[in-house]
Design a protein around this motif. Structure first.
Motif, PDB file in Angstrom:
ATOM      1  N   MET A 118     -26.773 -39.171  36.158  1.00  9.60           N
ATOM      2  CA  MET A 118     -27.646 -39.201  37.308  1.00  9.60           C
ATOM      3  C   MET A 118     -29.002 -38.617  36.935  1.00  9.60           C
ATOM      4  SD  MET A 118     -26.909 -37.723  41.049  1.00  9.60           S
ATOM      5  CE  MET A 118     -28.238 -37.156  42.027  1.00  9.60           C
ATOM      6  N   SER A 119     -30.046 -39.267  37.369  1.00 10.96           N
ATOM      7  CA  SER A 119     -31.397 -38.828  37.044  1.00 10.96           C
ATOM      8  C   SER A 119     -31.975 -37.966  38.152  1.00 10.96           C
ATOM      9  CB  SER A 119     -32.313 -40.040  36.840  1.00 10.96           C
ATOM     10  OG  SER A 119     -31.937 -40.741  35.691  1.00 10.96           O
ATOM     11  N   GLU A 120     -32.861 -37.086  37.743  1.00 10.29           N
ATOM     12  CA  GLU A 120     -33.610 -36.273  38.682  1.00 10.29           C
ATOM     13  C   GLU A 120     -35.037 -36.148  38.163  1.00 10.29           C
ATOM     14  OE1 GLU A 120     -32.771 -31.714  37.819  1.00 10.29           O
ATOM     15  OE2 GLU A 120     -30.885 -32.804  38.066  1.00 10.29           O
ATOM     16  N   THR A 121     -35.913 -35.643  39.005  1.00 14.39           N
ATOM     17  CA  THR A 121     -37.307 -35.473  38.634  1.00 14.39           C
ATOM     18  C   THR A 121     -37.708 -34.032  38.843  1.00 14.39           C
ATOM     19  OG1 THR A 121     -37.824 -37.740  39.266  1.00 14.39           O
ATOM     20  CG2 THR A 121     -39.683 -36.253  39.044  1.00 14.39           C
ATOM     21  N   ARG A 122     -38.461 -33.499  37.889  1.00 13.14           N
ATOM     22  CA  ARG A 122     -38.959 -32.125  37.993  1.00 13.14           C
ATOM     23  C   ARG A 122     -40.456 -32.088  37.715  1.00 13.14           C
ATOM     24  NH1 ARG A 122     -34.422 -28.927  34.469  1.00 13.14           N
ATOM     25  NH2 ARG A 122     -32.605 -29.944  35.427  1.00 13.14           N
ATOM     26  N   TYR A 123     -41.113 -31.162  38.384  1.00 13.77           N
ATOM     27  CA  TYR A 123     -42.536 -30.899  38.188  1.00 13.77           C
ATOM     28  C   TYR A 123     -42.656 -29.526  37.538  1.00 13.77           C
ATOM     29  CZ  TYR A 123     -47.347 -29.601  39.271  1.00 13.77           C
ATOM     30  OH  TYR A 123     -48.657 -29.182  39.175  1.00 13.77           O
ATOM     31  N   PHE A 124     -43.454 -29.460  36.457  1.00 11.52           N
ATOM     32  CA  PHE A 124     -43.689 -28.210  35.748  1.00 11.52           C
ATOM     33  C   PHE A 124     -45.192 -27.923  35.748  1.00 11.52           C
ATOM     34  CE2 PHE A 124     -40.116 -30.393  33.770  1.00 11.52           C
ATOM     35  CZ  PHE A 124     -39.136 -29.416  33.721  1.00 11.52           C
ATOM     36  N   ARG A 125     -45.547 -26.681  35.984  1.00 11.24           N
ATOM     37  CA  ARG A 125     -46.941 -26.247  35.840  1.00 11.24           C
ATOM     38  C   ARG A 125     -46.935 -25.151  34.788  1.00 11.24           C
ATOM     39  NH1 ARG A 125     -51.281 -24.897  40.553  1.00 11.24           N
ATOM     40  NH2 ARG A 125     -52.881 -24.045  39.186  1.00 11.24           N
ATOM     41  N   VAL A 126     -47.644 -25.408  33.692  1.00 12.34           N
ATOM     42  CA  VAL A 126     -47.635 -24.512  32.538  1.00 12.34           C
ATOM     43  C   VAL A 126     -48.980 -23.805  32.463  1.00 12.34           C
ATOM     44  CG1 VAL A 126     -47.210 -24.355  30.059  1.00 12.34           C
ATOM     45  CG2 VAL A 126     -46.140 -26.204  31.378  1.00 12.34           C
ATOM     46  N   THR A 127     -48.948 -22.472  32.422  1.00 13.78           N
ATOM     47  CA  THR A 127     -50.177 -21.681  32.338  1.00 13.78           C
ATOM     48  C   THR A 127     -50.246 -20.952  31.006  1.00 13.78           C
ATOM     49  OG1 THR A 127     -49.178 -19.747  33.376  1.00 13.78           O
ATOM     50  CG2 THR A 127     -50.220 -21.333  34.840  1.00 13.78           C
ATOM     51  N   GLY A 128     -51.457 -20.636  30.610  1.00 15.06           N
ATOM     52  CA  GLY A 128     -51.700 -19.938  29.354  1.00 15.06           C
ATOM     53  C   GLY A 128     -52.781 -20.670  28.583  1.00 15.06           C
ATOM     54  N   THR A 129     -52.744 -20.562  27.272  1.00 13.65           N
ATOM     55  CA  THR A 129     -53.651 -21.324  26.416  1.00 13.65           C
ATOM     56  C   THR A 129     -52.963 -22.639  26.103  1.00 13.65           C
ATOM     57  OG1 THR A 129     -54.463 -19.259  25.467  1.00 13.65           O
ATOM     58  CG2 THR A 129     -54.997 -21.283  24.273  1.00 13.65           C
ATOM     59  N   VAL A 130     -53.182 -23.617  27.001  1.00 14.86           N
ATOM     60  CA  VAL A 130     -52.446 -24.877  26.916  1.00 14.86           C
ATOM     61  C   VAL A 130     -53.361 -26.100  26.930  1.00 14.86           C
ATOM     62  CG1 VAL A 130     -50.275 -23.957  27.807  1.00 14.86           C
ATOM     63  CG2 VAL A 130     -52.000 -24.772  29.416  1.00 14.86           C
ATOM     64  N   GLN A 131     -54.649 -25.884  26.942  1.00 11.69           N
ATOM     65  CA  GLN A 131     -55.599 -26.995  26.813  1.00 11.69           C
ATOM     66  C   GLN A 131     -56.376 -26.800  25.515  1.00 11.69           C
ATOM     67  OE1 GLN A 131     -58.003 -28.021  30.218  1.00 11.69           O
ATOM     68  NE2 GLN A 131     -56.283 -27.873  31.618  1.00 11.69           N
ATOM     69  N   GLY A 132     -56.677 -27.915  24.864  1.00 14.53           N
ATOM     70  CA  GLY A 132     -57.417 -27.864  23.608  1.00 14.53           C
ATOM     71  C   GLY A 132     -56.552 -27.537  22.400  1.00 14.53           C
ATOM     72  N   VAL A 133     -55.228 -27.593  22.569  1.00 16.32           N
ATOM     73  CA  VAL A 133     -54.315 -27.270  21.474  1.00 16.32           C
ATOM     74  C   VAL A 133     -53.310 -28.395  21.213  1.00 16.32           C
ATOM     75  CG1 VAL A 133     -54.512 -24.757  21.739  1.00 16.32           C
ATOM     76  CG2 VAL A 133     -52.779 -26.005  23.047  1.00 16.32           C
ATOM     77  N   GLY A 134     -53.562 -29.583  21.755  1.00 15.29           N
ATOM     78  CA  GLY A 134     -52.672 -30.722  21.559  1.00 15.29           C
ATOM     79  C   GLY A 134     -51.426 -30.679  22.431  1.00 15.29           C
ATOM     80  N   VAL A 168     -48.039 -20.003  25.822  1.00 16.17           N
ATOM     81  CA  VAL A 168     -47.549 -20.237  27.176  1.00 16.17           C
ATOM     82  C   VAL A 168     -47.297 -18.890  27.845  1.00 16.17           C
ATOM     83  CG1 VAL A 168     -45.712 -21.248  28.577  1.00 16.17           C
ATOM     84  CG2 VAL A 168     -46.545 -22.440  26.533  1.00 16.17           C
ATOM     85  N   ARG A 169     -47.944 -18.698  28.970  1.00 15.68           N
ATOM     86  CA  ARG A 169     -47.786 -17.454  29.720  1.00 15.68           C
ATOM     87  C   ARG A 169     -46.712 -17.592  30.802  1.00 15.68           C
ATOM     88  NH1 ARG A 169     -52.958 -16.590  31.035  1.00 15.68           N
ATOM     89  NH2 ARG A 169     -52.761 -17.473  33.107  1.00 15.68           N
ATOM     90  N   GLU A 170     -46.666 -18.750  31.453  1.00 15.71           N
ATOM     91  CA  GLU A 170     -45.727 -18.922  32.551  1.00 15.71           C
ATOM     92  C   GLU A 170     -45.465 -20.406  32.793  1.00 15.71           C
ATOM     93  OE1 GLU A 170     -45.390 -17.843  37.324  1.00 15.71           O
ATOM     94  OE2 GLU A 170     -47.143 -17.201  36.200  1.00 15.71           O
ATOM     95  N   ILE A 171     -44.260 -20.702  33.273  1.00 18.18           N
ATOM     96  CA  ILE A 171     -43.913 -22.060  33.693  1.00 18.18           C
ATOM     97  C   ILE A 171     -43.351 -21.968  35.108  1.00 18.18           C
ATOM     98  CG2 ILE A 171     -42.463 -24.080  33.311  1.00 18.18           C
ATOM     99  CD1 ILE A 171     -42.233 -23.264  30.421  1.00 18.18           C
ATOM    100  N   ALA A 172     -43.929 -22.745  36.014  1.00 17.61           N
ATOM    101  CA  ALA A 172     -43.375 -22.891  37.365  1.00 17.61           C
ATOM    102  C   ALA A 172     -42.706 -24.257  37.418  1.00 17.61           C
ATOM    103  CB  ALA A 172     -44.483 -22.786  38.406  1.00 17.61           C
ATOM    104  N   GLU A 173     -41.507 -24.313  37.964  1.00 21.86           N
ATOM    105  CA  GLU A 173     -40.743 -25.566  38.002  1.00 21.86           C
ATOM    106  C   GLU A 173     -40.235 -25.823  39.413  1.00 21.86           C
ATOM    107  OE1 GLU A 173     -36.485 -27.179  36.301  1.00 21.86           O
ATOM    108  OE2 GLU A 173     -37.570 -25.697  35.113  1.00 21.86           O
ATOM    109  N   THR A 174     -40.414 -27.061  39.873  1.00 23.20           N
ATOM    110  CA  THR A 174     -39.880 -27.465  41.170  1.00 23.20           C
ATOM    111  C   THR A 174     -39.272 -28.858  41.051  1.00 23.20           C
ATOM    112  OG1 THR A 174     -42.021 -28.366  41.860  1.00 23.20           O
ATOM    113  CG2 THR A 174     -41.546 -26.116  42.526  1.00 23.20           C
ATOM    114  N   GLY A 175     -38.374 -29.170  41.935  1.00 23.58           N
ATOM    115  CA  GLY A 175     -37.797 -30.506  41.991  1.00 23.58           C
ATOM    116  C   GLY A 175     -38.732 -31.448  42.732  1.00 23.58           C
ATOM    117  N   VAL A 176     -38.612 -32.735  42.455  1.00 24.90           N
ATOM    118  CA  VAL A 176     -39.412 -33.769  43.096  1.00 24.90           C
ATOM    119  C   VAL A 176     -38.447 -34.790  43.687  1.00 24.90           C
ATOM    120  CG1 VAL A 176     -41.122 -35.583  42.709  1.00 24.90           C
ATOM    121  CG2 VAL A 176     -41.301 -33.434  41.458  1.00 24.90           C
TER     122      VAL A 176
END
Length: 92
Positions: free
Chosen positions: A1-17, A70-78
């Motif tokens: 069974m499939s599900e969907t999740r949303y993650f928001r990743v904070t920290g130094t996460v842009q400009g590093v591939g 990565v400083r923090e990850i917030a995760e929620t279901g969609v």
């Protein structure tokens, strides 16, 4: 069974591939969805697929590619899994 999740990743996460590496990891896990930079410097990920693969992606997002701090990850279901499953994992 499939599900969907949303993650928001904070920290130094842009400009590093982070987006390209996330896309590669998600495709390796055969997940659908997308990854995008946010204007505030975070990265957001919406991914759909089996729970086990999503758990693996979540663990990977906890460190990301070399150069990321990565400083923090917030995760929620969609609720709308079917729409996300209709596309290959892409960078937005």
């Amino acid at each position: 069974m499939s599900e969907t999740r949303y993650f928001r990743v904070t920290g130094t996460v842009q400009g590093v591939g982070f987006r390209a590496a996330t896309q590669a990891e998600a495709r390796r896990l055969d997940l659908a969805g997308w990854v995008a930079n946010r204007p505030d410097g975070d990265v957001e990920v919406t991914a759909a697929g089996p729970a086990e693969a999503l758990d693996t992606l979540a663990r990977w997002l906890g460190h990301g590619p070399a150069g990321a701090v990565v400083r923090e990850i917030a995760e929620t279901g969609v609720a709308d899994t079917q729409t996300v499953l209709q596309q290959p994992f892409e960078i937005r």
